[in-house]
Write a protein that holds these residues in place. Structure first.
Motif, mmCIF file in Angstrom:
data_model
loop_
_atom_site.group_PDB
_atom_site.id
_atom_site.type_symbol
_atom_site.label_atom_id
_atom_site.label_comp_id
_atom_site.label_asym_id
_atom_site.label_seq_id
_atom_site.Cartn_x
_atom_site.Cartn_y
_atom_site.Cartn_z
ATOM 1 N N GLU A 135 0.804 -1.307 0.180
ATOM 2 C CA GLU A 135 0.101 -0.028 -0.020
ATOM 3 C C GLU A 135 1.025 1.247 0.172
ATOM 4 O O GLU A 135 0.641 2.084 -0.472
ATOM 5 N N PRO A 136 1.724 1.395 0.952
ATOM 6 C CA PRO A 136 2.678 2.577 0.766
ATOM 7 C C PRO A 136 3.455 2.478 -0.588
ATOM 8 O O PRO A 136 3.774 3.805 -1.003
ATOM 9 N N ALA A 137 3.682 1.609 -1.376
ATOM 10 C CA ALA A 137 4.514 1.611 -2.591
ATOM 11 C C ALA A 137 3.585 2.145 -3.420
ATOM 12 O O ALA A 137 4.073 3.052 -4.388
ATOM 13 N N VAL A 138 2.357 1.691 -3.659
ATOM 14 C CA VAL A 138 1.304 2.191 -4.660
ATOM 15 C C VAL A 138 1.101 3.632 -4.122
ATOM 16 O O VAL A 138 0.832 4.586 -5.315
ATOM 17 N N ALA A 139 0.879 4.117 -3.032
ATOM 18 C CA ALA A 139 0.675 5.609 -2.677
ATOM 19 C C ALA A 139 1.777 6.302 -3.175
ATOM 20 O O ALA A 139 1.596 7.361 -3.684
ATOM 21 N N THR A 140 3.012 5.867 -3.005
ATOM 22 C CA THR A 140 4.455 6.501 -3.264
ATOM 23 C C THR A 140 4.162 6.675 -4.795
ATOM 24 O O THR A 140 4.337 7.922 -5.515
ATOM 25 N N ALA A 141 3.997 5.445 -5.679
ATOM 26 C CA ALA A 141 4.153 5.500 -7.189
ATOM 27 C C ALA A 141 2.978 6.527 -7.622
ATOM 28 O O ALA A 141 3.174 7.389 -8.756
ATOM 29 N N MET A 142 1.672 6.448 -6.970
ATOM 30 C CA MET A 142 0.743 7.451 -7.399
ATOM 31 C C MET A 142 0.875 8.989 -7.276
ATOM 32 O O MET A 142 0.248 9.786 -7.808
ATOM 33 N N SER A 143 1.898 9.291 -6.089
ATOM 34 C CA SER A 143 2.155 10.706 -6.161
ATOM 35 C C SER A 143 2.984 11.273 -7.070
ATOM 36 O O SER A 143 3.206 12.699 -6.961
ATOM 37 N N PRO A 195 -4.224 -3.391 -3.652
ATOM 38 C CA PRO A 195 -3.153 -2.530 -4.027
ATOM 39 C C PRO A 195 -2.724 -2.593 -5.483
ATOM 40 O O PRO A 195 -2.693 -1.713 -6.167
ATOM 41 N N ALA A 196 -2.812 -3.863 -5.963
ATOM 42 C CA ALA A 196 -2.699 -4.158 -7.513
ATOM 43 C C ALA A 196 -3.946 -3.702 -8.280
ATOM 44 O O ALA A 196 -3.313 -2.911 -9.368
ATOM 45 N N ARG A 197 -4.943 -3.799 -7.790
ATOM 46 C CA ARG A 197 -6.249 -3.301 -8.451
ATOM 47 C C ARG A 197 -6.142 -1.807 -8.621
ATOM 48 O O ARG A 197 -6.350 -1.126 -9.687
ATOM 49 N N THR A 198 -5.786 -1.011 -7.417
ATOM 50 C CA THR A 198 -5.791 0.361 -7.480
ATOM 51 C C THR A 198 -4.597 0.916 -8.107
ATOM 52 O O THR A 198 -4.951 1.792 -9.032
ATOM 53 N N TRP A 199 -3.655 0.481 -8.463
ATOM 54 C CA TRP A 199 -2.700 0.720 -9.215
ATOM 55 C C TRP A 199 -2.964 0.521 -10.761
ATOM 56 O O TRP A 199 -2.596 1.634 -11.529
ATOM 57 N N ALA A 200 -3.611 -0.484 -10.927
ATOM 58 C CA ALA A 200 -3.853 -1.071 -12.540
ATOM 59 C C ALA A 200 -5.015 0.044 -13.182
ATOM 60 O O ALA A 200 -4.711 0.919 -13.930
ATOM 61 N N GLU A 201 -5.909 0.616 -11.992
ATOM 62 C CA GLU A 201 -6.838 1.534 -12.472
ATOM 63 C C GLU A 201 -6.308 2.864 -12.509
ATOM 64 O O GLU A 201 -6.586 3.597 -13.520
ATOM 65 N N TYR A 202 -5.634 3.286 -11.754
ATOM 66 C CA TYR A 202 -4.972 4.576 -11.722
ATOM 67 C C TYR A 202 -4.058 4.811 -12.994
ATOM 68 O O TYR A 202 -3.977 5.702 -13.832
ATOM 69 N N ALA A 203 -3.032 3.660 -13.273
ATOM 70 C CA ALA A 203 -2.184 3.747 -14.310
ATOM 71 C C ALA A 203 -3.236 3.785 -15.619
ATOM 72 O O ALA A 203 -2.602 4.813 -16.616
#
Length: 376
Positions: free
Chosen positions: A321-329, A360-368
């Motif tokens: 979760e922190p990793a995804v939040a960091t990448a999304m920032s 977290p993987a789904r959150t990142w996929a949607e964001y990307a």
């Protein structure tokens, strides 16, 4: 008259100071210039940056015009105008980086500098500075190609840049070019060539004379050692880099290109790259946080690269979760930079391999998907 851009003038004229402040988002003092006792207290905000840019434009075209009296004599003013344009190239690289337009423009300006050699008369000292200017532009073309992942073009630019720098006799620009070569070979996963190229830079007179150059050489050596997984060599090189940086006099006169980017934050960024490559995730994360905290505001691309590397370090430690939040920032407008895009793509692949189907993987996929669809 001395060359302000290569560090021979300690305090440039007011118009140049204002332009540098505008393009680099920091004060002349932060770029390494030192006020003289004769500096006037006049208000500089009334001096417009466009006056400076207009004065720098059209230099080569004017010089190439011959008169009936014969070739025009090239002087220090012509060199300074070329160097002002180099400052603009450096500033554009810091803002955008990697763009083909930056690479092309820098190469064109190198040709303009060389054209002055053919169509004008000059002293030996001025000719050396013209070669140094051409080499400077080619080094920026080379770096833009590296940053844009156009490695074949970067290799070609390096050959021309190294030749021009040798003819200039300027060890400062020679350092930049061979240090870039070390980074190029590092990105090509050729650590042996990378170490050899960086050694050329580290053995130049300017690296022995100025601790700031020595520090950068050691820091980039550490990043290369990271590829080999030699943690002891990484720590040893970083120790040398920190010691040298601590000894570097902040008021010393230096070329603009190094004072504009290399500082404690950049040292931590290179330490992050070194430890990340070596698989030392906790050390990498620690250096990432320090680099982000110290990063200058104008260095958006560098900040983004550091942020993505931090996300990789967090992911490798299982902090999804922190990793995804960091990448999304990472700001969407910066995420389209070739290096940043590639690093984020690898991040997404690693996340899927590690935790496919997780929140977290789904959150990142949607964001990307949404981010890159919108920016496409």
């Amino acid at each position: 008259m001395h060359n302000w851009l290569t560090g021979q003038t300690r305090w440039p004229p007011v118009k140049i100071r204002l332009a540098l402040t505008a393009v680099f988002d920091c004060t002349p003092e932060e770029l390494g210039f030192v006020p003289t006792g004769r500096t006037r207290s006049t208000t500089e905000v009334n001096v417009r940056r466009r006056d400076f840019i207009a004065a720098a434009g059209g230099t080569a075209a004017a010089v190439l015009t011959s008169t009936a009296a014969g070739p025009r004599r090239i002087g220090i003013t012509d060199v300074q105008q070329l160097q002002a344009r180099f400052a603009e190239v450096v500033a554009s690289d810091h803002r955008h980086g990697g763009r083909l337009s930056i690479e092309t423009r820098a190469a064109q300006l190198a040709d303009e500098a060389l054209a002055l050699q053919e169509h004008g008369t000059a002293t030996q000292r001025i000719r050396a500075q013209l070669y140094a200017s051409a080499a400077s532009f080619m080094s920026s073309a080379m770096w833009a190609a590296i940053d844009g992942r156009r490695f074949d073009a970067a290799l070609q630019h390096h050959q021309k840049a190294a030749s021009l720098a040798a003819m200039s006799g300027d060890s400062g620009i020679q350092f930049r070019i061979w240090s870039h070569a070390g980074s190029l070979y590092r990105h090509l996963s050729r650590p042996g060539d990378a170490l050899a190229a960086n050694d050329v830079a580290r053995n130049l007179p300017i690296a022995r004379r100025d601790p700031l150059f020595a520090s950068l050489g050691h820091a980039r050596h550490a990043a290369i050692h990271g590829l080999t997984g030699d943690t002891n060599a990484v720590r040893r090189s970083l120790g040398h880099a920190q010691d040298a940086l601590d000894r570097a006099h902040p008021a010393a006169t230096r070329p603009l290109w190094i004072t504009a980017f290399y500082d404690q934050s950049e040292l931590h960024s290179l330490a992050l790259a070194a430890h990340l490559a070596a698989g030392n995730w906790e050390d990498a994360e620690a250096h990432a946080h320090r680099s982000v905290a110290l990063r200058r505001g104008a260095m958006q691309r560098s900040h983004a690269i550091t942020t993505v590397r931090l996300a990789h370090a967090q992911l490798s430690q299982g902090a999804l979760e922190p990793a995804v939040a960091t990448a999304m920032s990472v700001p969407a407008e910066v995420s389209t930079h070739p290096r940043v895009t590639g690093m984020l793509t690898v991040f997404g692949t690693k996340l899927t391999d590690r935790a496919a189907g997780s929140g977290p993987a789904r959150t990142w996929a949607e964001y990307a998907h949404e981010t890159w669809r919108t920016s496409a």
